[in-house]
Design an enzyme around this catalytic site. Structure first.
Site, PDB file in Angstrom:
ATOM      1  CB  SER A  22      37.071  21.929  45.324  1.00 39.02           C
ATOM      2  OG  SER A  22      36.254  22.772  45.645  1.00 39.02           O
TER       3      SER A  22
ATOM      4  CE1 TYR B  21      36.567  23.585  40.010  1.00 44.42           C
ATOM      5  CE2 TYR B  21      35.513  23.937  41.939  1.00 44.42           C
ATOM      6  CZ  TYR B  21      36.708  24.051  41.443  1.00 44.42           C
ATOM      7  OH  TYR B  21      37.714  23.989  42.067  1.00 44.42           O
TER       8      TYR B  21
ATOM      9  CE  LYS C 215      38.978  21.196  40.778  1.00 44.77           C
ATOM     10  NZ  LYS C 215      40.544  20.973  40.589  1.00 44.77           N
TER      11      LYS C 215
HETATM   12  N1  LIG Z   1      41.067  29.082  44.170  1.00 48.20           N
HETATM   13  C1  LIG Z   1      40.012  28.571  44.512  1.00 48.20           C
HETATM   14  O1  LIG Z   1      38.971  28.995  45.182  1.00 48.20           O
HETATM   15  C2  LIG Z   1      40.032  27.106  44.544  1.00 48.20           C
HETATM   16  C3  LIG Z   1      39.500  26.209  45.514  1.00 48.20           C
HETATM   17  C4  LIG Z   1      39.221  24.903  45.695  1.00 48.20           C
HETATM   18  C5  LIG Z   1      39.899  24.083  44.424  1.00 48.20           C
HETATM   19  N2  LIG Z   1      40.814  24.932  43.683  1.00 48.20           N
HETATM   20  C6  LIG Z   1      41.530  24.218  42.574  1.00 48.20           C
HETATM   21  O2  LIG Z   1      42.827  24.446  42.697  1.00 48.20           O
HETATM   22  C7  LIG Z   1      43.437  24.354  41.469  1.00 48.20           C
HETATM   23  C8  LIG Z   1      44.312  25.868  41.268  1.00 48.20           C
HETATM   24  O3  LIG Z   1      43.157  26.681  41.595  1.00 48.20           O
HETATM   25  P1  LIG Z   1      43.613  28.118  41.262  1.00 48.20           P
HETATM   26  O4  LIG Z   1      42.886  29.079  42.261  1.00 48.20           O
HETATM   27  O5  LIG Z   1      45.255  28.445  41.407  1.00 48.20           O
HETATM   28  O6  LIG Z   1      43.241  28.568  39.746  1.00 48.20           O
HETATM   29  P2  LIG Z   1      43.938  29.387  38.624  1.00 48.20           P
HETATM   30  O7  LIG Z   1      43.008  29.427  37.436  1.00 48.20           O
HETATM   31  O8  LIG Z   1      44.552  30.437  38.882  1.00 48.20           O
HETATM   32  O9  LIG Z   1      45.217  28.323  38.269  1.00 48.20           O
HETATM   33  C9  LIG Z   1      44.997  27.183  37.194  1.00 48.20           C
HETATM   34  C10 LIG Z   1      46.074  27.263  36.442  1.00 48.20           C
HETATM   35  O10 LIG Z   1      45.833  25.922  35.535  1.00 48.20           O
HETATM   36  C11 LIG Z   1      46.077  26.392  34.192  1.00 48.20           C
HETATM   37  N3  LIG Z   1      45.476  25.319  33.330  1.00 48.20           N
HETATM   38  C12 LIG Z   1      44.139  25.183  33.403  1.00 48.20           C
HETATM   39  N4  LIG Z   1      43.798  24.299  32.370  1.00 48.20           N
HETATM   40  C13 LIG Z   1      45.151  23.680  32.010  1.00 48.20           C
HETATM   41  C14 LIG Z   1      45.661  22.791  31.188  1.00 48.20           C
HETATM   42  N5  LIG Z   1      44.583  22.095  30.641  1.00 48.20           N
HETATM   43  N6  LIG Z   1      46.765  22.410  30.865  1.00 48.20           N
HETATM   44  C15 LIG Z   1      47.674  23.452  31.603  1.00 48.20           C
HETATM   45  N7  LIG Z   1      47.376  24.416  32.379  1.00 48.20           N
HETATM   46  C16 LIG Z   1      46.128  24.379  32.571  1.00 48.20           C
HETATM   47  C17 LIG Z   1      45.813  27.670  34.147  1.00 48.20           C
HETATM   48  O11 LIG Z   1      46.245  28.492  33.129  1.00 48.20           O
HETATM   49  C18 LIG Z   1      46.137  28.357  35.574  1.00 48.20           C
HETATM   50  O12 LIG Z   1      47.450  28.871  35.518  1.00 48.20           O
HETATM   51  C19 LIG Z   1      42.330  24.490  40.446  1.00 48.20           C
HETATM   52  O13 LIG Z   1      42.320  23.131  39.895  1.00 48.20           O
HETATM   53  C20 LIG Z   1      41.151  24.376  41.023  1.00 48.20           C
HETATM   54  O14 LIG Z   1      39.899  23.844  40.730  1.00 48.20           O
HETATM   55  C21 LIG Z   1      40.750  26.248  43.546  1.00 48.20           C
END
Ligand SMILES: NC(=O)c1ccc[n+]([C@@H]2O[C@H](COP(=O)([O-])OP(=O)(O)OC[C@H]3O[C@@H](n4cnc5c(N)ncnc54)[C@H](O)[C@@H]3O)[C@@H](O)[C@H]2O)c1
Length: 334
Positions: free
Chosen positions: A126, A150, A154
């Site tokens: 991120s 958070y 990362k």
């Molecule tokens: N959406 C954003 O704004 C954004 C920005 C930068 C980075 N990210 C990163 O991208 C990744 C995906 O983000 P997203 O927006 O799809 O979030 P999201 O919450 O929609 O998806 C994350 C998924 O991981 C699953 N999960 C969480 N912990 C888990 C575990 N211990 N075991 C198995 N499954 C688990 C959740 O159920 C969910 O389905 C994350 O790591 C997030 O930190 C997201």
């Protein structure tokens, strides 16, 4: 031969779009998710989009036995690691839960992959690893000054994966630093559906536009930006998903670690995003100016030159497409 790719967190927002794009590009995606912030209801939707059943392992990424058997049973060649908790405010209130889930999950994953000799890994990092950047656009060599829990999880996971690759030259790792993912699949079948209150601007706007929420809070209109509101780099989630395919292709040709910003390279203010969403939904959106939030910055947008040059990736969907697709998702499927 088509390869099988395990997508941890594949039922979530970014992961589900990566799964759809993997299938479109001829890979066999397999989902692993504990549904902490998603629902198994995404699986039939993915089936409709991809015209194929997407296998799903319902399990936790911290569970090494589950991971290990998923890697073996499905003949996994590479992993896209999206599983993680991502709510910045919640991470400050529940730091140990965030370290346990995000950092603990990464340690379990890297151990299970090493045991099964699966050494290709794409990680959802991120832009929050940069903290408050003092210069824009932000390139990958900017200082890593994440101050919050958070962002630190990362940063820590990036270090863990990079150290694994430094100690064993057969690893091939891409650390993808997402800027602000938004929008939805053009089919309207999948999009961002947070189980709680959304944290990001576009899903909140979609809820206001559909009447589920009365007004959008704009955190400060006195920032040193052209219209006084914060400027961010919004990247269409389909462009982001395509970046993962480019990263996987790159990993198949290289070893070592690569770090890549995935952003559009330009910024939009909160007022610009509201205006674009009004064009998408066809009516005015009520907004309320609230005080600035602690830790926010005026401007943050990516320098995506390295991803352009090394991965051959660039974003091409604009803010109007982001809002139109998010609105379709809000009105047809969510
Ligand atoms: N959406 C954003 O704004 C954004 C920005 C930068 C980075 N990210 C990163 O991208 C990744 C995906 O983000 P997203 O927006 O799809 O979030 P999201 O919450 O929609 O998806 C994350 C998924 O991981 C699953 N999960 C969480 N912990 C888990 C575990 N211990 N075991 C198995 N499954 C688990 C959740 O159920 C969910 O389905 C994350 O790591 C997030 O930190 C997201």
């Amino acid at each position: 031969m088509a390869e099988t790719v395990l997508v941890t967190g594949g039922a979530g927002y970014v992961g589900s779009h990566v799964v759809a794009e993997l299938a479109r590009c001829g890979y066999f995606p397999v989902v692993l998710d504990n549904f902490a912030n998603s629902s198994p209801a995404v699986l039939p939707r993915l089936r409709r989009i991809t015209n194929q059943a997407v296998p799903c392992v319902a399990g936790d990424v911290r569970d090494r036995a589950t991971l290990s058997s998923a890697l073996a049973e499905h003949g996994v060649a590479a992993v896209v690691h999206c599983a993680g908790l991502k709510a910045v405010g919640e991470s400050e209130a529940q730091p140990l839960r965030y370290y346990d889930n995000n950092v603990g999950g990464a340690l379990a994953l890297v151990a299970a992959m090493a045991r099964r000799a699966v050494k290709r890994l794409v990680f959802s990092s991120s832009a929050s690893v940069y903290g408050q950047p003092d210069r824009n656009p932000v390139a990958e060599d900017a200082p890593l000054e994440a101050a919050g829990v958070y962002g630190r999880t990362k940063r820590d996971v990036e270090h863990i994966f990079a150290q694994a690759a430094a100690a064993d030259s057969t690893w091939s790792v891409a650390l993808l630093r997402y800027f602000n993912p938004a929008g939805a699949h053009p089919s309207g079948e999948i999009g961002e559906s947070p189980t709680g209150r959304p944290n990001n601007l576009v899903p909140v706007l979609a809820q206001v536009a559909s009447g589920r929420r009365r007004t959008i809070d704009v955190y400060g209109d006195d920032w040193p930006t052209p219209d006084g509101t914060g400027v961010r780099d919004y990247i269409h989630v389909m462009d982001l998903a395509e970046g993962h395919i480019c990263a996987l292709a790159h990993l198949a040709r290289t070893t070592g670690v690569g770090t890549f910003n995935l952003g559009s390279g330009s910024g939009h203010s909160v007022f610009e995003v509201i205006a674009a969403f009004e064009r998408a939904c066809g009516h005015a959106i009520e907004r309320r100016v609230a005080p600035r939030r602690a830790g926010d910055v005026a401007i943050c947008f990516a320098d995506p030159a390295r991803a352009n040059a090394v991965l051959g990736w660039r974003s091409h969907r604009d803010l109007d497409t982001i809002c139109a697709d998010a609105w379709r998702w809000q009105t047809t499927a969510s």
